[in-house]
Structures are given as structure tokens and as C-alpha cells.
Scaffold this active site. Structure first.
Site, PDB file in Angstrom:
ATOM      1  N   GLU A  83     105.076   6.846  77.870  1.00 32.99           N
ATOM      2  CA  GLU A  83     104.168   5.697  78.041  1.00 32.99           C
ATOM      3  C   GLU A  83     104.335   5.211  79.471  1.00 32.99           C
ATOM      4  OE1 GLU A  83     103.960   2.551  75.100  1.00 32.99           O
ATOM      5  OE2 GLU A  83     104.341   3.996  73.481  1.00 32.99           O
TER       6      GLU A  83
ATOM      7  N   GLN B 237      96.441   4.282  78.052  1.00 35.04           N
ATOM      8  CA  GLN B 237      96.183   5.220  76.977  1.00 35.04           C
ATOM      9  C   GLN B 237      94.859   5.916  77.275  1.00 35.04           C
ATOM     10  OE1 GLN B 237      96.499   3.618  73.034  1.00 35.04           O
ATOM     11  NE2 GLN B 237      98.486   2.644  73.416  1.00 35.04           N
TER      12      GLN B 237
ATOM     13  N   TYR C   4     105.869   0.633  82.123  1.00 31.29           N
ATOM     14  CA  TYR C   4     104.538   0.187  82.554  1.00 31.29           C
ATOM     15  C   TYR C   4     104.644  -0.534  83.890  1.00 31.29           C
ATOM     16  CZ  TYR C   4     102.630   1.233  77.936  1.00 31.29           C
ATOM     17  OH  TYR C   4     102.200   1.884  76.800  1.00 31.29           O
TER      18      TYR C   4
ATOM     19  N   ASN D 178     109.395   5.192  67.821  1.00 35.49           N
ATOM     20  CA  ASN D 178     108.823   4.665  69.059  1.00 35.49           C
ATOM     21  C   ASN D 178     109.475   3.319  69.359  1.00 35.49           C
ATOM     22  OD1 ASN D 178     106.495   4.282  71.147  1.00 35.49           O
ATOM     23  ND2 ASN D 178     106.438   2.420  69.894  1.00 35.49           N
ATOM     24  N   GLU D 179     109.982   3.164  70.551  1.00 33.04           N
ATOM     25  CA  GLU D 179     110.587   1.890  70.975  1.00 33.04           C
ATOM     26  C   GLU D 179     111.407   1.278  69.827  1.00 33.04           C
ATOM     27  OE1 GLU D 179     107.698  -0.655  72.938  1.00 33.04           O
ATOM     28  OE2 GLU D 179     107.395   0.839  74.521  1.00 33.04           O
TER      29      GLU D 179
ATOM     30  N   GLU E 290      96.576   5.798  70.640  1.00 35.07           N
ATOM     31  CA  GLU E 290      97.143   5.004  69.547  1.00 35.07           C
ATOM     32  C   GLU E 290      96.012   4.369  68.735  1.00 35.07           C
ATOM     33  OE1 GLU E 290      99.944   2.057  70.908  1.00 35.07           O
ATOM     34  OE2 GLU E 290     100.590   1.614  68.852  1.00 35.07           O
TER      35      GLU E 290
HETATM   36  O1  AHR Z   1     100.705   1.116  74.696  1.00 40.60           O
HETATM   37  C1  AHR Z   1     100.797  -0.100  74.036  1.00 40.60           C
HETATM   38  C2  AHR Z   1     102.163  -0.344  73.429  1.00 40.60           C
HETATM   39  O2  AHR Z   1     103.114  -0.458  74.442  1.00 40.60           O
HETATM   40  C3  AHR Z   1     102.717   0.727  72.538  1.00 40.60           C
HETATM   41  O3  AHR Z   1     102.238   0.670  71.243  1.00 40.60           O
HETATM   42  C4  AHR Z   1     104.189   0.454  72.579  1.00 40.60           C
HETATM   43  O4  AHR Z   1     104.956   1.599  72.354  1.00 40.60           O
HETATM   44  C5  AHR Z   1     104.402  -0.148  73.943  1.00 40.60           C
HETATM   45  O5  AHR Z   1     105.149  -1.283  73.902  1.00 40.60           O
END
Ligand code: AHR
Length: 532
Positions: free
Chosen positions: A336, A385, A281, A201-202, A56
Site C-alpha cells: 500500500e 488504489q 502513504y 492486513n495491518e 479494495e
Molecule cells: O487504502 C485504504 C486503507 O488504508 C486500507 O484499507 C488499509 O489497509 C490502509 O490503512
């Protein structure tokens, strides 16, 4: 006391000490782990896209990490770092998701093409200047240099359908349209391949805070009009369209999956998706507070326990998908995932800079194994990432570069890319620390594209090695060898000055009577191939 009594008492004391010693050391010698693999029992393909990366425009992920510009003293090819390219080639990156993340829903592609670039801002990530010097052509050049494929996320939040449609025409048209001519004038006459397209995205959060119903309406329009014109992607190799999916396990997220998948179940010719994204995450506390190194066994056990929740989350959303798509045509793409810790002290808080320790190597292996076990539905994943951001493969600082423990896991797992899953059964045992109880050992097996049997074994326990006894049916095993990754401490890291603290070392195993035995170190990841 008589002499006989005194001798008896002394004998009793010696006996008690010996028994006590034996008991305490047997506490330290854990049970042998029996793993059974029957090569005739094959499962789904472990898609190479499970080993995807995410890059990103965030902190030093692109600028500094990939792009240094053609005039930089750092060795580069057309502005792209040679050292980073070399390292990424070795892990066979199947696809790179770009330009975001949250950044994608504010990205306007025209700012990043042609000789004069617009200078804009990056409001999501520190509000810093975005020079747009790394745009479509630079990304595609990077993908080409590392031998990967493009997973482009189109702006569904602040962009229009026309903007998205034009970008895809610009990238993929082969006929002499105005946009195709513009691409050629900018240096690339041949159409680009866009393997995967992210539809926002999200969108439930930074992508526009949409309700699932609103997103669905908008997403359908994008799937219809944002077309790929590359002649080589019409019949075979079609572009996969990935809809925004859930970001957790609560009802809010199950409702999202339900809404999108229910609509998919009744979809007509004019719209469709090939994947549903999921973000998850390993954070534990929000905002992220856990240290990325300099932690103790409590944090080790807690983070690894938390990361195993990935399995339940996949099961939960897969069950909803199964209702509307029992033939599993729509893939679940975990685009992600990874550990999200507190930013390193002194770093820019918006740049998400963290260290990467042996714990992250184990965390990566546990997640990759979970994905492999769900390979019939989970056919893509992108760790967050790739460089200098969150659970990165590579850290850079000016001309310096270091490979992280997570990088080494991805390298060790290369043989699993596009391999065939083979079910394994094993008695995992338990690793207990304080209030946290986890399976002590994890394992997967697969038949590689090379025809070899590959086995991965993770020993989560940071204090005890594990004796492994692998029973192999359907294969005349002679020997086994591979690599094992461990380090002196659970929070051992690689630094620019000491880059080889956490690196894989060779390991081999004996095979006798169809049984393979090997001892894996505490807190380790091991990948072996079984030779016939
Ligand atoms: O990876 C960091 C961020 O986490 C991304 O931009 C977003 O999609 C997520 O919330």
C-alpha cells in the site's frame, strides 16, 4: 557634469543593467545535469510486481469502477467494464491485491460465491451495503480479462484458520473434493492460480490491533494450514505468502519487523513466509488535509519532499531484515503506497475520492525509482488504489472513464517490468522552495526484456527545464526516443470533459560522441530508450 563623465556614467548604468540581467537570467538557467550509465554494470531484476495494483471493496473502487453487472447499459463482459479492462491491459498490471485492505479482515468468502449472495455491510468504509455480487469468481474473471495475477488477502482478523484454508482449497484444488466440486458447479472446473497470499492486513490496527507476538503466533498457523493445492504451483510458480509488516518508521514498527524477521531467521519446515508487507502513504497531515488539486507550490514541494521518505523507510526495515535474512529470501512488499489527500468536497468521506494531478505523476515516478533502487529486497509494491480510490489509475462516473496522470506514468514504465537494473550516477542538483529543499532531478536506467537500454528522468523543479547530458558506456548509442509527461500547471488534471491535459508526448534526443543530450521540461517525467 562634463560630457565625458556623463557618457561614463551612462555606460556604467547600461553595464550594470546588463550584468544584472545576465545574473538574474543565469539564475533561471540551471546547470546541465550529467548522468552516467555504464551498461556493463548490471544490478538486480526490477520485478514486474513492483507495478502491482490494489483494489479494495471501498467506495467506487469495485462497484462502479470494475463491476457494473451483466445487465448494465455500460459495455461489459460478464459484468466487468470493457473500457476499464482495455485501459488496464495497456499497463500490464502484474498483480491485483484484493479484497482489501481493512475490508479483507472482515471478508467472509462464502458470502461472495454461488447464485445467491449474502448482503452484508462494509463497516470500515462508510458502513454501506456490501452486495457481495463481486466475489471470488468475478475477481478471478477480472484478473483473467486484464491479463494479471491474483494477490488474495486472507481474513486473519475476524476469520478462522479453517475459513482461510477452505477458501484456498475452494480456489486451488484440482482433485474432486467437495469444495472443488462446488467451485466447478459455480462455473470454474479448473483450479485458479493464487500467485500471492496476504496473511492479514495491518494486523497492528484495523486488522485486529494485535501485538507483534500475537500476530506472529497466528500468522504461523495460517502459513501452515492455508494451503495452495493448484498442481501447477507446487514445484515452480509457488504461491508467495506475505506477512503483515510495518506501517511506519517509529520503534513500534521496527519492533514489528524485528519480531517477525527474528522468528523467520529460526523458522522450521512447518511454516514460512516469502514476503513482508510494508504500508506507507504520503499524507503529511492526519486526517489527510492536503488538496488533490487547486494547490500551490508550497504543497507541491512539501508533498514531494514527504514522499521521498519512502527511501529511508525501506532502508530502515531492510537493515533489520538483513540481520535475519542476509540472503534476501524474504521480499519487502510495499503493498500500500501513494498519496492520500482530503476527500473531494461533496464526496462521501468514507469513499476516499480524490483527484490526481501532475504532482501525482511525479510522486509516482519518484517512488517507482526508489523501489527500483532497492530491487534486491523490494520485489513487490501495490499502489493504492487502482480505480476511484486514493491515487487511482482510472476515474469513472457512470459510463464515463478518464485516465489519470499516474496511469500514464505506469504505462511509460512498462518497459521496466522484469528489466535489469543498471546503476546510474548523476548530479541531482537542488530544487528549493521556501523551507523545502529536494533533489531537482531523479533518474534510473535498466536493460529491458527487449534488450534495449531504458532511461527515466524526472525533473521535480516546476520552474526550470533541465538540460541532460547522458554519458553512455558499454553501448554504441545512435539515437534515443521516448515519451515525456508534463502539463501547464503542477495541479493540472485530466477530467471527463478534458481528458488529455496531462498525457505523454513524444520526445527524442541526439547522440554525439557517446553522449546523449536532451532537455526535459519543468515538472516532468520522461522515459526514453536508447537505440544502438
Ligand atoms: O487504502 C485504504 C486503507 O488504508 C486500507 O484499507 C488499509 O489497509 C490502509 O490503512
Amino acid at each position: 557634469m562634463s560630457a565625458t563623465k556623463s557618457i561614463r556614467l551612462r555606460c556604467w548604468l547600461v553595464y550594470s543593467v546588463l550584468v544584472g540581467f545576465a545574473l538574474s537570467s543565469s539564475f533561471l538557467i540551471a546547470q546541465t545535469v550529467q548522468i552516467s550509465v555504464d551498461v556493463s554494470q548490471t544490478g538486480p531484476k526490477i520485478d514486474r510486481n513492483l507495478f502491482g495494483q490494489f483494489a479494495e471493496h471501498l467506495g467506487y473502487g469495485i462497484y462502479g469502477g470494475i463491476w457494473v453487472g451483466p445487465d448494465s447499459p455500460i459495455p461489459n463482459t460478464r459484468g466487468i467494464r470493457n473500457d476499464v479492462v482495455g485501459a488496464l491491459k495497456a499497463i500490464h498490471v502484474p498483480n491485483v491485491r484484493w479484497p482489501g485492505g481493512c475490508f479483507a479482515d472482515e471478508y467472509h468468502w462464502r458470502n461472495g460465491i454461488g447464485p445467491k449472495r449474502e448482503v452484508t455491510l462494509n463497516p470500515n468504509w462508510g458502513g454501506v451495503i456490501e452486495p457481495n455480487t463481486f466475489g471470488t469468481h468475478e475477481f478471478m474473471d477480472f484478473i483473467d480479462q486484464i491479463g494479471s495475477e491474483a494477490y488474495v488477502s486472507v481474513n486473519l482478523g475476524s476469520g478462522t484458520v479453517k475459513e482461510g484454508a477452505d477458501w484456498l482449497e475452494y480456489m486451488t484444488a484440482a482433485q474432486a473434493t467437495t469444495l472443488e466440486q462446488e467451485r466447478a458447479a459455480n462455473g470454474h472446473p479448473a483450479p485458479y492460480k493464487v500467485a500471492l497470499l496476504g496473511l492479514g492486513n495491518e494486523s497492528w490496527d484495523c486488522g485486529g490491533n494485535m501485538t507483534p507476538e500475537y500476530y506472529l503466533d497466528r500468522m504461523k498457523v495460517f502459513t501452515h494450514f492455508v494451503r495452495n493445492y493448484n498442481p501447477a504451483q507446487q514445484d515452480r510458480d509457488q504461491m508467495q505468502k506475505i506477512a503483515v509488516g510495518p506501517g511506519g518508521g517509529d520503534q513500534r514498527w521496527t519492533d514489528w519487523t524485528e519480531t517477525v524477521m527474528k522468528a523467520y531467521g529460526q523458522h522450521t519446515w512447518s511454516w514460512g513466509i516469502s514476503g513482508l508487507s510494508m504500508h506507507n502513504y504520503t499524507v503529511v497531515k492526519w486526517p489527510p488535509a492536503f488538496k488533490s488539486f487547486g494547490f500551490g507550490e508550497d504543497e507541491y514541494a512539501q508533498i514531494l519532499k514527504a514522499t521521498l521518505e519512502m527511501d529511508d523507510l525501506i532502508k530502515k526495515h531492510s537493515a533489520i531484515m538483513d540481520k535475519y535474512d542476509p540472503r534476501k529470501k524474504v521480499a519487502l512488499i510495499v503493498d500500500e503506497w501513494g498519496a492520500w489527500y482530503a476527500p473531494l468536497p461533496g464526496s462521501h468521506q468514507g469513499f476516499l475520492v480524490q483527484q490526481n494531478s501532475l504532482r501525482d505523476a511525479i510522486l509516482a515516478a519518484l517512488n517507482l525509482n526508489i523501489f527500483a533502487r532497492h530491487a534486491d529486497r523490494v520485489r513487490g509494491a501495490n499502489i493504492a488504489q487502482m480505480i476511484n480510490v486514493l491515487q487511482a489509475m482510472i476515474l469513472t462516473e457512470k459510463e464515463k472513464m478518464v485516465l489519470t496522470p499516474t496511469y500514464h506514468v505506469f504505462k511509460m514504465y512498462v518497459p521496466f517490468q522484469d528489466s535489469t537494473f543498471i546503476p546510474v550516477t548523476f548530479n541531482a542538483g537542488t530544487y528549493k522552495h521556501g523551507e523545502f529543499t529536494l533533489p531537482r532531478v531523479d533518474a534510473i536506467a535498466a536493460k529491458g526484456k527487449d534488450g534495449e537500454l531504458w532511461v527515466e528522468i524526472t525533473n521535480v523543479d516546476p520552474n526550470q527545464s533541465a538540460e541532460i547530458e547522458l554519458s553512455l558506456a558499454g553501448i554504441n548509442a545512435k539515437s534515443a526516443s521516448g515519451e515525456t509527461l508534463t502539463a501547464p500547471k503542477i495541479d493540472s488534471i485530466n477530467t471527463f470533459d478534458a481528458p488529455n491535459t496531462v498525457v505523454p508526448k513524444p520526445i527524442s534526443a541526439l547522440v554525439r560522441g557517446g553522449k546523449l543530450t536532451l532537455k526535459v521540461e519543468p515538472k516532468s517525467v520522461t522515459v526514453i530508450s536508447v537505440e544502438q
